[in-house]
Design an enzyme around this catalytic site. Structure first.
Site, mmCIF file in Angstrom:
data_model
loop_
_atom_site.group_PDB
_atom_site.id
_atom_site.type_symbol
_atom_site.label_atom_id
_atom_site.label_comp_id
_atom_site.label_asym_id
_atom_site.label_seq_id
_atom_site.Cartn_x
_atom_site.Cartn_y
_atom_site.Cartn_z
ATOM 1 N N LYS A 167 0.868 -1.181 0.000
ATOM 2 C CA LYS A 167 0.000 0.000 0.000
ATOM 3 C C LYS A 167 0.906 1.233 0.000
ATOM 4 C CE LYS A 167 -4.164 1.801 0.065
ATOM 5 N NZ LYS A 167 -4.970 1.805 -1.177
ATOM 6 N N ASP A 205 -2.143 -12.401 5.453
ATOM 7 C CA ASP A 205 -3.149 -13.083 6.256
ATOM 8 C C ASP A 205 -4.511 -12.993 5.574
ATOM 9 O OD1 ASP A 205 -4.508 -14.317 8.305
ATOM 10 O OD2 ASP A 205 -4.091 -12.792 9.805
ATOM 11 N N ASP A 245 -6.494 -16.007 2.863
ATOM 12 C CA ASP A 245 -7.823 -16.520 3.211
ATOM 13 C C ASP A 245 -8.805 -16.274 2.074
ATOM 14 O OD1 ASP A 245 -6.942 -17.427 5.619
ATOM 15 O OD2 ASP A 245 -8.146 -16.082 6.855
#
Length: 405
Positions: free
Chosen positions: A232, A288, A292
């Site tokens: 980012k 993370d 997922d």
């Protein structure tokens, strides 16, 4: 970057408080090998079943691991130790010293799952998840590899359209021991206006970025030669440094095509066009979340394994799913992610490629026969429980012609 092997394993002393837990597994369990013993290789494996469905899936993966190993001239000694909620109930801490000592002295660690409703209201340092963070830090595993592959047999289990999901095969390389999960300062305090505020710190050193980037470049080099670095950098200074270091390292890997993508765009692209990705490298919190998300492309989080590796020492191998306390003990869990984690343990932790491939092939055979647990079930297949799925994979391991050692 496979986990380093140790050949001289010293037994871990287990105190009286642990004897009830380790009664069945504290003594080394030797597998009778199906090949000539002079060429047998021996490894010490620490099993951490943990909480919820963890004990169910680890038990099955252990059986598959030992069977595949015996057919490829590999012998295991297993030691089962408590972690997470199970350790809290047993000795009052989420990661006992005896557990981390056993893990450090082993060749590889296989973990089930951690956490559950029972411990949700514990103080932060007494949460089961704290044990997992401490374990990762203790083993110094900094590189987390999470594959997401849509198998042909399960393409219709994906929430995405067939034409979007079919053929997806990507790897998320996640930095595991830095960033906002570990950065300081952190905490909750009262500010100058009397208002309660919570704060965390996203921080990365150049060496942390360099080492995870090297793992990612090497991984991409062994796959299809494409690496996407996710950050980012338009907002976060830590990401500015991340992009700078990854870009600089690209010169050492001219055979790998490097691209950069902001994390919000990456989250969108993963569901819009996941086949564009080969290898993704990103920081702890982004990895993370994105891994997922990628798991649901495959049809179920119950299908995805992971490997966490260090510069040296044993690796940590675990399914990425949680402890699923709502189905624990009901024979409903999908053991395939843990079985495939055992395959990653063999490949990345021990360098036993033939045994790893044997397990992966056995999973495909079981799926080809139409066996499905509830999370991946579709009409026309046979619905089975955790134990039966494990039995079918075991049969498939056993039915293959043993490869020469």
């Amino acid at each position: 970057m496979a986990a380093a092997l140790q050949t001289n394993i010293r037994p871990v002393k287990v105190p009286a408080t642990f004897r009830a837990f380790t009664k069945q597994s504290s003594a080394p369990f030797r597998v009778r090998c199906a090949v000539a013993s002079p060429g047998t290789k021996r490894y010490n494996i620490t099993l951490l079943p943990g909480d919820g469905i963890g004990p169910e899936v680890v038990s099955i993966a252990k059986n598959v691991l030992q069977q595949a190993g015996s057919l490829e001239g590999v012998e295991f000694s297993f030691r089962e130790m408590p972690i997470g909620g199970a350790a809290l109930d047993l000795v009052g801490v989420p990661l006992p010293e005896e557990t981390i000592s056993a893990a450090k002295e082993s060749d590889a660690v296989l973990l089930g799952a951690i956490g559950g409703y029972k411990w949700d209201n514990n103080e932060k340092h007494l949460r089961p998840e704290k044990g997992l963070l401490q374990l990762r830090a203790g083993l110094k595993v900094f590189a987390n590899l999470r594959p997401a592959t849509v198998l042909p047999q399960l393409v219709d289990a994906s929430t995405l359209k067939r034409e979007v999901a079919e053929g997806v095969d990507l790897m998320v390389v996640r930095e595991l021991t830095g960033g906002i999960y570990f950065g300081e300062p952190r905490g909750i305090k009262i500010n100058e206006n009397g208002e309660e505020v919570g704060f965390n710190t996203e921080v990365y050193g150049a060496h942390e970025i360099d080492r995870i980037a090297r793992v990612a470049f090497e991984t991409a080099r062994k796959r299809r030669g494409k690496l996407c670095s996710v950050d980012k950098a338009n907002v976060l200074e830590a990401s500015v440094l991340w992009r700078k270091r990854v870009t600089a390292l690209a010169a050492e890997y001219p055979d790998v095509e490097l691209s950069h993508m902001y994390v919000d765009n990456a989250a969108m692209q993963l569901v819009r066009d996941p086949k564009q990705f080969d290898t993704i490298v990103t920081n702890n919190i982004f990895g993370d979340i994105l891994s997922d998300e990628a798991s649901m492309i495959t049809g179920s989080i119950g299908m995805l394994p992971s490997a966490s590796l260090s510069d040296s020492g044993p690796g940590l191998f675990e399914p990425i799913h949680g402890s699923a306390p709502d189905i624990a003990g009901q024979d409903k869990a999908n053991p395939l992610a843990t079985i495939l984690s055992a395959a990653m343990l063999l490949r990345y932790g021990l360098g036993e490629e033939k045994a790893a491939k044997r397990i992966e092939d056995a999973v495909l055979v079981a799926l080809n026969k139409g066996f499905r647990t509830g999370d991946i079930y579709s009409a026309g297949n046979k619905l089975v429980g955790c134990k039966e799925m494990g039995e079918e994979v075991l049969k498939s391991v056993d039915s293959q012609v043993p490869a020469s050692v």
